[in-house]
Write a protein that holds these residues in place. Structure first.
Motif, PDB file in Angstrom:
ATOM      1  N   ASN A 177      10.439   0.800  -8.901  1.00 33.94           N
ATOM      2  CA  ASN A 177      11.707   0.783  -8.156  1.00 33.94           C
ATOM      3  C   ASN A 177      12.148   2.080  -7.333  1.00 33.94           C
ATOM      4  N   PRO A 178      11.251   2.102  -6.329  1.00 35.92           N
ATOM      5  CA  PRO A 178      11.770   3.844  -5.556  1.00 35.92           C
ATOM      6  C   PRO A 178      13.371   3.835  -5.133  1.00 35.92           C
ATOM      7  N   TYR A 179      14.107   2.820  -4.701  1.00 37.15           N
ATOM      8  CA  TYR A 179      15.175   3.119  -4.371  1.00 37.15           C
ATOM      9  C   TYR A 179      16.337   3.486  -5.391  1.00 37.15           C
ATOM     10  N   ARG A 180      17.273   3.763  -4.038  1.00 38.98           N
ATOM     11  CA  ARG A 180      18.111   3.655  -5.089  1.00 38.98           C
ATOM     12  C   ARG A 180      19.194   2.442  -4.932  1.00 38.98           C
ATOM     13  N   PHE A 181      19.203   2.364  -3.691  1.00 42.57           N
ATOM     14  CA  PHE A 181      19.850   0.916  -3.797  1.00 42.57           C
ATOM     15  C   PHE A 181      19.082  -0.437  -2.884  1.00 42.57           C
ATOM     16  N   SER A 182      18.449  -1.202  -2.716  1.00 42.22           N
ATOM     17  CA  SER A 182      18.246  -1.776  -1.243  1.00 42.22           C
ATOM     18  C   SER A 182      18.925  -3.276  -1.362  1.00 42.22           C
ATOM     19  N   VAL A 183      19.266  -3.138   0.696  1.00 36.64           N
ATOM     20  CA  VAL A 183      19.600  -4.117   0.988  1.00 36.64           C
ATOM     21  C   VAL A 183      19.069  -5.735   1.896  1.00 36.64           C
ATOM     22  N   GLU A 184      19.870  -6.430   0.959  1.00 38.85           N
ATOM     23  CA  GLU A 184      18.879  -7.383   1.691  1.00 38.85           C
ATOM     24  C   GLU A 184      19.781  -8.072   2.772  1.00 38.85           C
ATOM     25  N   ASP A 185      18.532  -7.845   3.850  1.00 35.63           N
ATOM     26  CA  ASP A 185      18.153  -8.255   5.114  1.00 35.63           C
ATOM     27  C   ASP A 185      17.851 -10.042   6.122  1.00 35.63           C
ATOM     28  N   PRO A 186      17.998 -10.588   5.190  1.00 32.51           N
ATOM     29  CA  PRO A 186      17.375 -11.715   5.267  1.00 32.51           C
ATOM     30  C   PRO A 186      17.042 -12.778   6.484  1.00 32.51           C
ATOM     31  N   GLU A 187      18.594 -12.391   7.255  1.00 32.49           N
ATOM     32  CA  GLU A 187      17.865 -12.474   9.283  1.00 32.49           C
ATOM     33  C   GLU A 187      17.711 -11.946   9.502  1.00 32.49           C
ATOM     34  N   GLY A 188      17.459 -10.566   9.090  1.00 27.91           N
ATOM     35  CA  GLY A 188      17.103  -9.274   9.718  1.00 27.91           C
ATOM     36  C   GLY A 188      18.255  -8.449  10.746  1.00 27.91           C
ATOM     37  N   ALA A 195       0.558  -0.688  -0.042  1.00 30.80           N
ATOM     38  CA  ALA A 195      -0.177  -0.048  -0.190  1.00 30.80           C
ATOM     39  C   ALA A 195       0.872   0.802   0.083  1.00 30.80           C
ATOM     40  N   GLU A 196       2.107   1.055   1.002  1.00 33.29           N
ATOM     41  CA  GLU A 196       2.946   2.287   1.078  1.00 33.29           C
ATOM     42  C   GLU A 196       3.754   2.446  -0.533  1.00 33.29           C
ATOM     43  N   HIS A 197       3.980   1.412  -1.598  1.00 31.82           N
ATOM     44  CA  HIS A 197       4.755   1.799  -2.539  1.00 31.82           C
ATOM     45  C   HIS A 197       4.501   2.760  -3.017  1.00 31.82           C
ATOM     46  N   ALA A 198       3.442   3.089  -3.830  1.00 29.35           N
ATOM     47  CA  ALA A 198       2.840   4.107  -4.547  1.00 29.35           C
ATOM     48  C   ALA A 198       3.519   5.402  -4.070  1.00 29.35           C
ATOM     49  N   MET A 199       3.437   5.299  -3.276  1.00 23.79           N
ATOM     50  CA  MET A 199       3.830   7.163  -2.390  1.00 23.79           C
ATOM     51  C   MET A 199       5.307   6.961  -2.706  1.00 23.79           C
ATOM     52  N   LEU A 200       6.267   5.881  -2.556  1.00 18.15           N
ATOM     53  CA  LEU A 200       7.481   6.039  -2.715  1.00 18.15           C
ATOM     54  C   LEU A 200       7.796   6.022  -3.991  1.00 18.15           C
ATOM     55  N   ASN A 201       6.643   5.337  -4.934  1.00 17.11           N
ATOM     56  CA  ASN A 201       7.403   5.518  -6.165  1.00 17.11           C
ATOM     57  C   ASN A 201       7.046   7.666  -6.446  1.00 17.11           C
ATOM     58  N   LYS A 202       6.516   8.023  -5.433  1.00 15.11           N
ATOM     59  CA  LYS A 202       5.998   9.056  -5.921  1.00 15.11           C
ATOM     60  C   LYS A 202       6.946  10.283  -5.249  1.00 15.11           C
ATOM     61  N   LEU A 203       7.328   9.696  -3.899  1.00 17.95           N
ATOM     62  CA  LEU A 203       8.398  10.719  -3.573  1.00 17.95           C
ATOM     63  C   LEU A 203       9.283  10.097  -4.552  1.00 17.95           C
ATOM     64  N   ALA A 204      10.156   9.491  -4.716  1.00 21.96           N
ATOM     65  CA  ALA A 204      11.492   9.171  -5.562  1.00 21.96           C
ATOM     66  C   ALA A 204      11.355   9.787  -7.102  1.00 21.96           C
ATOM     67  N   ALA A 205      10.393   9.830  -7.585  1.00 18.27           N
ATOM     68  CA  ALA A 205       9.870  10.924  -8.807  1.00 18.27           C
ATOM     69  C   ALA A 205      10.543  12.334  -8.294  1.00 18.27           C
ATOM     70  N   GLN A 206       9.872  12.628  -7.383  1.00 20.04           N
ATOM     71  CA  GLN A 206      10.191  13.732  -7.062  1.00 20.04           C
ATOM     72  C   GLN A 206      11.646  14.704  -6.539  1.00 20.04           C
ATOM     73  N   GLY A 207      12.668  13.172  -6.202  1.00 17.47           N
ATOM     74  CA  GLY A 207      13.886  13.897  -6.481  1.00 17.47           C
ATOM     75  C   GLY A 207      14.037  13.410  -4.710  1.00 17.47           C
ATOM     76  N   VAL A 208      12.767  12.750  -3.944  1.00 19.02           N
ATOM     77  CA  VAL A 208      13.393  12.303  -2.672  1.00 19.02           C
ATOM     78  C   VAL A 208      14.254  11.028  -2.514  1.00 19.02           C
ATOM     79  N   VAL A 209      15.531  10.849  -1.441  1.00 16.86           N
ATOM     80  CA  VAL A 209      16.384   9.770  -1.630  1.00 16.86           C
ATOM     81  C   VAL A 209      15.837   9.094  -1.068  1.00 16.86           C
TER      82      VAL A 209
END
Length: 177
Positions: free
Chosen positions: A115-126, A79-93
């Protein structure tokens, strides 16, 4: 004496009722964080986009930024993902932490939803999540130019949350030069 003993359960009930009543007015997304005012913890995790690449705190080059903890198993993250895409498109890092998730599913999810992320890290174990004090997903941290956590928001970022809480802080950090 017997009358006084009869008042003890009433007193206990009233005390419990006061605590429960106070709890009705707490904000569940305002959990707080021990990370506020502290630098991002050191880590070395695989990049979601390029698994052979190790990402560390030093890779957070563009600051200030949002650090978003997300997962494909999290309906609120979707549900949040569309908002993150919008923010990234506006230049928010925005950087991502893919939290306790299947990497292939996460890559497919980003390919489908954007993909709104400059990069994502994998945190499989948390492990990074534990060091950040994450309760679950989604959670978003606001990081200043020096890599210091300035705020934490638990839950989905929507227009109101961005406008009223996160955007003013983010903009003030961008304006600091």
């Amino acid at each position: 004496m017997k009358r006084m003993l009869m008042l003890v359960p009433l007193a206990i009930f009233l005390l419990i009722a006061v605590f429960l009543y106070k709890g009705l007015f707490l904000n569940p997304s305002d959990i707080g964080s021990t990370m506020i005012g502290k630098p991002l913890p050191e880590f070395s995790l695989a990049s979601l986009e390029t698994p052979e690449r190790k990402v560390t705190v030093a890779d957070f080059q563009e600051l200030p930024a949002l650090l978003n903890v997300w997962a494909t198993w999290c309906p609120t993250c979707k549900a949040e993902h569309a908002m993150l895409n919008k923010l990234a498109a506006q230049g928010v890092v925005v950087y991502g932490v893919n939290y306790k998730d299947d990497s292939d599913a996460a890559r497919q999810w980003l390919a489908q939803l954007g993909n709104p992320y400059r990069f994502s890290v994998e945190d499989p174990e948390g492990s990074l999540g534990i060091n950040l004090g994450v309760y679950g997903a989604p959670e978003t941290f606001v990081i200043d130019r020096k890599g210091i956590v300035r705020d934490k928001f638990v839950g989905a970022i929507d227009e109101r949350i961005w406008r009223e809480r996160l955007a003013p802080l983010y903009q003030s950090l961008v304006d600091e030069q």
